[in-house]
Design an enzyme around this catalytic site. Sequence first.
Site: not given
Lengths: 493, 493
Positions: B263-264, B267, B293
């Site tokens: 997830h990170e 980003h 997101e």
Amino acid sequence: MNQKFEQLQTHLDRFMALNTAITLFDWDSDTTAPPAATERTAKVKGILANEAYHALVNPEVEQLLNELKGHKDLDEIQTAIVKQLCEDFEKTAAIPAKENQEFKELVSHSICAWARAKKEDDFSVFAPYLEKLIAYQKKFADYRKKEGQTRYDVLLNDFEKGFFIEDLDRFFDKIKQAVVPLLKEQKAKEKGIDKSYNFLCYDIEKQKEFCAWISEYIGFERERGVRSEGEHPCTTNLHRDDVRITNHFYENNLESAIFSEIHESGHGIYEMGISEKLSQTPIGGGASCGMHESQSRFYENVIGRSKAFWKPIYGKLQETFSEQLGEVSLEQFIAGINLAKPGLIRTESDELTYCLHIMVRYEVEKKMINSDYPVEKLPELWNDLYEEYLGVRPQKDSEGILQDIHWATGDFGYFPSYAIGNAFAAQIYHTMKQQMDVEAILEAGELDKIKQWLGEQIHQYGMMKSAREIMKDVTGEEFNPDYYIQYLEKKYK
Amino acid sequence: MNQKFEQLQTHLDRFMALNTAITLFDWDSDTTAPPAATERTAKVKGILANEAYHALVNPEVEQLLNELKGHKDLDEIQTAIVKQLCEDFEKTAAIPAKENQEFKELVSHSICAWARAKKEDDFSVFAPYLEKLIAYQKKFADYRKKEGQTRYDVLLNDFEKGFFIEDLDRFFDKIKQAVVPLLKEQKAKEKGIDKSYNFLCYDIEKQKEFCAWISEYIGFERERGVRSEGEHPCTTNLHRDDVRITNHFYENNLESAIFSEIHESGHGIYEMGISEKLSQTPIGGGASCGMHESQSRFYENVIGRSKAFWKPIYGKLQETFSEQLGEVSLEQFIAGINLAKPGLIRTESDELTYCLHIMVRYEVEKKMINSDYPVEKLPELWNDLYEEYLGVRPQKDSEGILQDIHWATGDFGYFPSYAIGNAFAAQIYHTMKQQMDVEAILEAGELDKIKQWLGEQIHQYGMMKSAREIMKDVTGEEFNPDYYIQYLEKKYK
């Protein structure tokens, strides 16, 4: 008058905040930032440095300082702040803002170039940066020098107020005359000491664990401190409640990390001990570079290499590295960590030869700043001086002129403070021993008593007193390098 | 006109540098700073925030913007910067500088209070801070709200331009109608899936190693990035060449760190992909929170939970944890990571129930900002809503209202962006599949092709386009949540 000081306080707060930010960027570059970040981050730091400059150097501050200077309505701290600021102001205002910003940006890049040059053992990577750094410092010194001063005098005085070439030539001459015969005697003793244990393989994770422990043991507070890793061990101070040290670990050298840890913790303990009222003000740092070094080297050498210090804790080190140290007695270990042997690396050197390493740098800096010595010939000059003073000659620049970060950070004139710090430490130690039984305290592991004494006598004052004033207040006499000579002679004879 | 823009550029540079410094302090507080540093560092950050505020909000900038606004001599980037700045200016200028600084200082303290409250499972530690944060945000929203808007509309629109309560009520209603029946079907399937493997003991060092690897595998560049640990996984962006992510590791949960890492990294890949020309300008970030997101959740869920993604790399995970996963087949693992089961923790939740977690926060925020709901009753409201939407009730506030950092950082109205991001991701995926064989690409481990596509279609533009514009340009139609419903139905039916 208090209203005027409050006006000044607004400027001070901005100056402090911006400088704290720059400090954090420096720490971050040293410990965390990714390699590709350099250029864009240098831009950020350049802008912040410019902001910090203008936070202090502006007409309003100048006028406020003129109004506040020497005024009797100010309290003791306010008076000291105004005095310090006037000096800083004079120093900073002498350099055009644009050049100051360019210099800061250059430093940012130079640090990376130096790190690469050292890693790749290639002086030519760093040389163009060094040349520019020297040119800036010459120009800056020219802006500032007073009658009768040379450029290098200006830089020396920045790091150690009241110390000039004349003082240092005399000081180093004295040291040289004492150290050279002592070193000759050592050569005979050296052969009887087996230090091979130090160069076995030491698990780095275990070294880290032991260093974390010993740092706290001597008084570095975890709640107010950070420990990390960097290329060159150093101490960073955001404020008294956020003091950070780095260390560098080698698999084949046990001593290196341990004594770097004690050294940096000594710096850290100083910063943590500065009065609450002074932290985050312009007088919230150590009294001088030499005084700072006196504290780190007091912990590292005077205490850290003594038998009394290791008596209660050597068992713990032996347990940590039972395979390597199981058969090494406390006596052998103490002899090992005090072995004097000329080497190439300053940070790895013993107490006896340390000042000779500094003398090399002192002579090189004199040439750099007070002459037009060509940069490309500096490695040779460095190597020649090592051969002359220490009898060893570097074969690689990474073990020679590239070993220290200081010039890359733009600091010329800093090195002599290390030697002065040694001498401060010896004189302070002489007094401390008269007031308490240091050996018994160390054997009992009561390091907090040492910290408390230093805190009360030195640390709490921050920059409220100059180093020379501290020496006089603590020891009852002016700075006197003879205590250092006596200390070395007692230890090495 | 270019001269005017250059004048503006000076202000922009100061604003950028100060904000980068604040970002670094935030990162540092999260990963490094010692516990006792909080108070003094909050002072520093407060001052920097005030400086940043005045760097943008000052008469000269106002005049320059008025002169530059809509001017035809500006290039495309300059035009976008001026447009963005006018919006920022309006938003920032509406809030008095003093209140802005107080708020920033409050946030600094609130983050620590929240961390302590969560650790000690004691809402009352955080409640007084939360109360003040809400009061500030209400006041700020009052300063800014336009006709027909409620306070919460103002906040929602800050994070997702063009999304208001009306849109979100409709959006969430649609989701609810689709998810609730799907969830019922899942309950029947759930029993056949053995996920006990995920909760065995997983060595944290090995987890870290695997996460470092998978982060690079999907495209997070080590040369331009930093990975570290923090209480709450998050991404920090100093500029495109210094992007940082944190993760949090649990010994008894394998999935948690792996999917947080993906997830990170998603980003991070977005930030690293922003055009060189835009980084360090006011339009150098992601298009919107929801678009950000969409990228992290695209990597985490759409790709990261697919069989094709794991096919070439599951063997590596099995090798790393052979004891725990040796007998777990790829099919069982894929079923496990896609198991939909209502739980208490948003960041640990599956794709199906995720939006229900967001709906809880959306309803709570509406009450916080658009009514005078008493802070001490919020935990009960939270628990009631969890029971209503997800059929589970938190027994501890640390697993309930204290689980997220967002409110502690002063961000109200952010959560809905997560749900919108999911919907963006599904619509983008629909288009991507039409243009390339995503499954084959994943099976071949060619993650760079995915990154390149997203980079060209979305990342490079930074904030040159709004999220709604990006959706239209990439997918050929307006934002349409039906793709998300279809995606969920296809996956869970």
